[in-house]
Scaffold this motif. Structure first.
Motif, mmCIF file in Angstrom:
data_model
loop_
_atom_site.group_PDB
_atom_site.id
_atom_site.type_symbol
_atom_site.label_atom_id
_atom_site.label_comp_id
_atom_site.label_asym_id
_atom_site.label_seq_id
_atom_site.Cartn_x
_atom_site.Cartn_y
_atom_site.Cartn_z
ATOM 1 N N UNK A 188 0.838 -1.197 0.000
ATOM 2 C CA UNK A 188 0.000 0.000 0.000
ATOM 3 C C UNK A 188 0.874 1.249 0.000
ATOM 4 N N UNK A 189 1.844 1.283 0.922
ATOM 5 C CA UNK A 189 2.684 2.476 1.020
ATOM 6 C C UNK A 189 3.548 2.628 -0.223
ATOM 7 N N UNK A 194 1.489 3.712 -3.129
ATOM 8 C CA UNK A 194 0.955 5.079 -2.983
ATOM 9 C C UNK A 194 1.920 6.072 -3.606
ATOM 10 N N UNK A 209 -3.508 9.743 -7.352
ATOM 11 C CA UNK A 209 -3.409 9.364 -5.950
ATOM 12 C C UNK A 209 -4.498 8.387 -5.513
ATOM 13 N N UNK A 210 -5.480 8.144 -6.358
ATOM 14 C CA UNK A 210 -6.606 7.306 -5.926
ATOM 15 C C UNK A 210 -6.603 5.926 -6.579
ATOM 16 N N UNK A 240 -3.786 3.546 -6.562
ATOM 17 C CA UNK A 240 -2.577 2.755 -6.400
ATOM 18 C C UNK A 240 -2.813 1.254 -6.251
ATOM 19 N N UNK A 247 -4.401 -10.045 -2.640
ATOM 20 C CA UNK A 247 -5.186 -10.344 -1.458
ATOM 21 C C UNK A 247 -5.844 -9.142 -0.824
ATOM 22 N N UNK A 248 -5.977 -8.046 -1.540
ATOM 23 C CA UNK A 248 -6.775 -6.956 -0.996
ATOM 24 C C UNK A 248 -8.241 -7.325 -1.178
ATOM 25 N N UNK A 249 -9.115 -6.624 -0.467
ATOM 26 C CA UNK A 249 -10.520 -7.015 -0.499
ATOM 27 C C UNK A 249 -11.116 -6.719 -1.877
ATOM 28 N N UNK A 282 -13.984 -5.609 -2.539
ATOM 29 C CA UNK A 282 -14.731 -4.349 -2.597
ATOM 30 C C UNK A 282 -13.802 -3.186 -2.902
ATOM 31 N N UNK A 283 -12.664 -3.140 -2.195
ATOM 32 C CA UNK A 283 -11.784 -2.007 -2.466
ATOM 33 C C UNK A 283 -11.139 -2.177 -3.836
ATOM 34 N N UNK A 324 -13.375 -0.461 -6.167
ATOM 35 C CA UNK A 324 -13.209 0.989 -6.064
ATOM 36 C C UNK A 324 -11.981 1.446 -6.842
ATOM 37 N N UNK A 325 -10.878 0.763 -6.613
ATOM 38 C CA UNK A 325 -9.637 1.172 -7.270
ATOM 39 C C UNK A 325 -9.703 0.924 -8.774
ATOM 40 N N UNK A 361 -11.576 3.936 -10.198
ATOM 41 C CA UNK A 361 -10.748 5.147 -10.245
ATOM 42 C C UNK A 361 -9.675 5.035 -11.327
#
Lengths: 253, 102, 559
Positions: free
Chosen positions: C256-257, C260, C307-308, C310, C318-320, C322-323, C326-327, C330
């Motif tokens: 994530x970091x 970003x 920025x929205x 990444x 393995x991110x959810x 739902x997100x 979203x990504x 974007x």
């Protein structure tokens, strides 16, 4: 194309924007003192925004793990001494105040006042670091520094840590919860350590400024350096305000 | 040069600084006191609200944002917005990995 | 414009390079190493980034040679891992990110806005030194054994499993990051505070707008990779556990970091290119850029959207879900401002008097390659497609189309376009056109087969592959050798032109920007007097009026 036109030497400029005298501190590529002051002020703000994003990564990590391992974070925060924490907050707020007064003294051309304020800020800054050292050494004694020597006994068996126990009466945590306290202390040392690093840099610059101010600098109307340093110092203060709330005050009841 | 602010550089006096100093000290006392009271769900929210108030006071008066140009204000707002983006969009992933059991 | 060029050079018999310019002002190595002149710092950047490009390019050449055959017969697996890691780290952090801001940005921003220098000249020099120090860490890392994590430093691989010089590499990136931050701060402040009288925001060249957007990303995204590199180093040294699952940490937090920063950084690698292309397209079709405002704001919009998005690098990590949705949404939105730019460039060409000089050829290459890269980007933003082709050569081809096909083409366009301004001399035009065509052909031959390879399922980062992929890999490697010629040729003739190129005069392209109103190479203080901007950007009618006036002035004096 006028390739061979007469060339005016650069040193004879800046082409004045209504200014007759050009103070020595006006750099050659600026048109006016206001432009120069505005520019460095804005640049300082942009730098502070990068600092904020730098801490942003740590705050994100903190929020995630705090929500995942809430009980471990509560137990970890009980290891911090709220009296020292509060005292440090007060010290830092006071140093912010003296710094703000220092900027005012510089703006109103009070030399001795400026020197006094800078020295007070310097002393308060050192005081903050001194208290932080006391706190750190407690953690080191108890082996609460993450890494090879990390010791869980304060959480597995709180009675073995009588000072904290008589205050909070924490229940023993099972091993799989207790071991997450290491993440709490990682974040504690990372965040306060980064903060302390900024303090040390700031104190170094303060020392330099005291030296310069005693020689009469910063009171000629060109206060940009003091002002920008003030912004940096207040920013450190703001970071600490949040660190105090997040690390020390998770749950004291 | 087009951003050059029309108004002169504002000098904030000691009176304001002293008032802010006392407000900040009061905030510190308040937040420590609040952490010793069991408010359940509201504890962290109150702690953060007080911290934000204190930070805003420092920003506005000690750091002179109240008297700054629109450009500075906009830059700070943009930075804070992005800070919140970093935090909230990362948390959006973590929260929605397991609804409810977070 | 009936001729096939708009170049107007001064009479070569009488023309001379102005004796007094930023190159001749002072002599000696020290005058360069301690300079605060933005133009000299740009030259320093040009030299250092070229040096790193050679290293990164050599690593790429070895990778392609190895992939000529399905078996690993040239280098071992370990060496191969180090090769692609070095290629990635050097090319991303020490070539693509600094090159456009460091070289063209430093050189041109003050000239274009009519300032004497960037706002913070000393900080500017400091940022070059930080870049060099960061680079030295990478050189140290390479000499003493390299790093084999890939340029993404994915945890827990980089923190727990590899035993190579991760700390050296991370330290280099950390320091070079501060170089980016300082450059970004400098550009934003310069653009805000140093504009010449009359230079309003909507009179700025689009180049400035795109560099402004780039700088926003530099300032706000780079600190996040700085902290993530610090965390990697501490994790390796102390074991802080933030990314260590055995201590309850989450390896994905690192990604994530990291992303970003690193996704916006991808836009750092393309936005300056878009600015260059706007200048070039407008100039070689003799028309104002169509939809100036839209192009200007689309640069800022790309910076903001960047920025929205990444986590689209993490769809299979393995991110959810739902997100991820979203990504994904974007990510597709970024296509809108990018498409605005491409459409507006095309519309600028419409009914323009187009000439095919070298910069324009590169610009055409850019538009084509960037469009392919961008469209495959939208494909990858779709969740289903992404899961199918992630970690295959499809991804490799996609981002090379944007970064190499896009950014390097644009940089070459810009370098040729402003070469006469930087050196006072023209490059050989026919060789330039040849090199542009070679680059385009070589690039497509190298990377188009990789789209097919990836779609067929060839994973990236392996040096063995099934024999049925060999034909396409051979095609790709042969393309890479053509591409190499496409880079070597300009390097040679540009160096040649320093001595023997035709004298360019102030404004060889008949361009409208303020940088063309001063001598070439410019004076140290850029302008003899601060210019006053009294016309819109890309106002070619103004330029014609002005040259008519000049002729009328000269006529009586000649008699």
């Amino acid at each position: 194309m006028p390739n061979n036109q007469a060339i005016v030497p650069a040193a004879s400029e800046p082409a004045g924007a209504g200014h007759n005298e050009h103070p020595s501190y006006l750099l050659h590529h600026f048109q006016s003192v206001e432009q120069q002051a505005d520019t460095s002020n804005f640049a300082m703000w942009l730098f502070l925004l990068t600092e904020m994003m730098f801490f942003g990564g740590l705050f994100t990590a903190y929020l995630i793990y705090r929500n995942w391992y809430y009980l471990a974070f509560v137990a970890g925060s009980h290891q911090l001494n709220v009296v020292w924490g509060t005292l440090n907050t007060v010290v830092l707020i006071c140093s912010s105040f003296t710094m703000a007064m220092g900027v005012w003294c510089a703006e109103t051309r009070r030399r001795s006042g400026l020197v006094l304020c800078l020295i007070l800020t310097f002393i308060l800054g050192l005081g903050f670091l001194g208290i932080k050292t006391i706190e750190y050494s407690e953690k080191i004694e108890k082996h609460h520094v993450p890494g090879f020597h990390y010791n869980l006994s304060s959480f597995l068996d709180p009675a073995s840590d009588p000072e904290i126990f008589k205050e909070y009466h924490d229940k023993p945590l099972p091993l799989d919860i207790a071991r997450h306290t290491e993440l709490y202390f990682s974040l504690y040392f990372l965040m306060t350590g980064m903060h302390a690093l900024h303090m040390i840099i700031g104190i170094g610059i303060l020392g330099f400024m005291i030296f310069r101010a005693r020689a009469g600098a910063y009171i000629s109307g060109h206060v940009t350096f003091v002002e920008n340093f003030g912004l940096y110092w207040h920013f450190i203060d703001i970071v600490w305000i949040y660190l105090f709330a997040l690390l020390y005050l998770i749950s004291r009841h | 040069m087009s951003e050059q602010n029309g108004h002169a550089h504002t000098i904030v006096g000691p009176g304001v600084y002293v008032a802010i100093l006392f407000a900040l000290l009061a905030g510190t006392v308040l937040t420590v006191w609040a952490s010793f009271v069991d408010l359940g769900f509201w504890n962290p929210i109150i702690a953060l609200a007080i911290a934000t108030t204190k930070a805003t006071l420092v920003l506005l008066y000690f750091m002179h944002v109240k008297y700054s140009t629109k450009l500075t204000k906009l830059a700070i707002a943009g930075g804070v917005f992005l800070f919140l983006t970093l935090v909230s969009m990362t948390l959006a992933d973590y929260i929605s990995r397991a609804w409810g059991s977070w | 414009m009936s001729t096939n060029t708009i170049v107007s050079l001064p009479d070569q018999e009488t023309a001379r390079i102005p004796k007094k310019n930023f190159l001749t002002k002072e002599n000696g190595l020290l005058s360069w190493l301690l300079t605060r002149d933005h133009k000299r710092i740009a030259i320093l950047y040009l030299i250092t980034t070229t040096f790193f490009f050679i290293i990164g390019g050599a690593a790429a050449a070895l990778i392609r040679l190895e992939l000529l055959t399905p078996t690993g017969d040239m280098v071992s697996s370990d060496t191969y891992n180090k090769l692609f890691s070095i290629h990635g780290i050097i090319m991303v952090f020490f070539f693509l990110v600094p090159i456009a801001p460091g070289v063209l940005g430093n050189f041109l921003i003050p000239l274009m806005i009519g300032a004497k220098d960037v706002a913070l000249p000393r900080i500017n020099l400091l940022s070059w030194y930080l870049f060099v120090i960061g680079g030295c860490f990478e050189l140290y890392m390479m000499i003493f054994g390299g790093v084999d994590t890939g340029w993404t430093f994915t945890t827990p691989l980089s923190t727990h499993y590899v035993n190579s010089h991760v700390i050296g590499a991370a330290m280099g990136i950390f320091i070079a990051g501060f170089s980016s931050i300082l450059t970004g701060i400098n550009f934003i402040v310069t653009i805000h505070k140093m504009r010449a009288p009359g230079m309003t925001w909507f009179r700025l060249p689009l180049f400035i707008w795109s560099y402004y957007a780039t700088s926003i990303i530099f300032v706000l995204a780079t600190p996040v990779i700085a902290i993530s590199m610090v965390l990697i180093m501490l994790e390796r040294v102390i074991g802080i556990g933030l990314f260590d699952p055995t201590k309850g940490g989450d390896p994905l937090l690192f990604q994530h970091l990291f992303w970003f920063y690193s996704h916006p950084a991808v836009y750092v690698m393309i936005l300056p290119g878009m600015g260059i292309i706007s200048e070039v397209i407008s100039n070689f079709s003799r028309k104002r850029v169509f939809g100036y405002t839209a192009v200007a704001f689309s640069s800022v919009a790309i910076a903001v959207f960047s920025f929205f998005v990444w986590a689209h690098h993490m769809f299979i990590m393995g991110i959810s879900t739902y997100s991820a949705l979203l990504f994904s949404l974007f990510s597709m939105l970024v296509a809108i401002p990018s498409a605005i730019k491409v459409f507006n460039w095309s519309a600028t060409l419409y009914k323009g008097s187009i000439t095919f000089d070298t910069p324009m050829l590169y610009a055409f290459g850019f538009i084509g390659l960037f469009t392919i890269g961008g469209c495959t980007g939208v494909m990858l933003a779709t969740l289903g497609m992404d899961i199918h082709v992630t970690e295959t050569y499809f991804i490799v081809a996609h981002f090379h189309y944007v970064m190499v096909g896009g950014m390097v083409s644009a940089f070459m366009a810009g370098l040729h376009f402003w070469w006469p301004k930087m050196t006072g001399r023209m490059y050989p035009e026919s060789l330039g056109r040849l090199a542009a065509v070679i680059l385009f052909i070589g690039f497509n031959l190298t990377f188009f087969p990789q789209f097919i390879l990836g779609y067929l399922g060839m994973p990236r980062r392996y040096h063995f592959y099934p024999p049925e992929f060999q034909a396409l890999n051979v095609l790709s490697t042969s393309g890479a050798s053509i591409l190499a010629i496409g880079y070597l040729l300009p390097a040679l003739y540009l160096i040649w032109s320093l001595r023997h190129g035709a004298i360019a005069g102030n404004n060889p392209w008949q361009a409208t920007g303020l940088e063309w109103q001063t001598q070439s190479p410019p004076l140290t203080e850029n302008f003899t007097e601060i210019p006053i901007m009294d016309h819109e950007a890309y106002d070619y009618a103004w330029l014609e009026r002005q040259s008519r006036d000049n002729r009328r002035e000269e006529a009586p004096s000649a008699e």
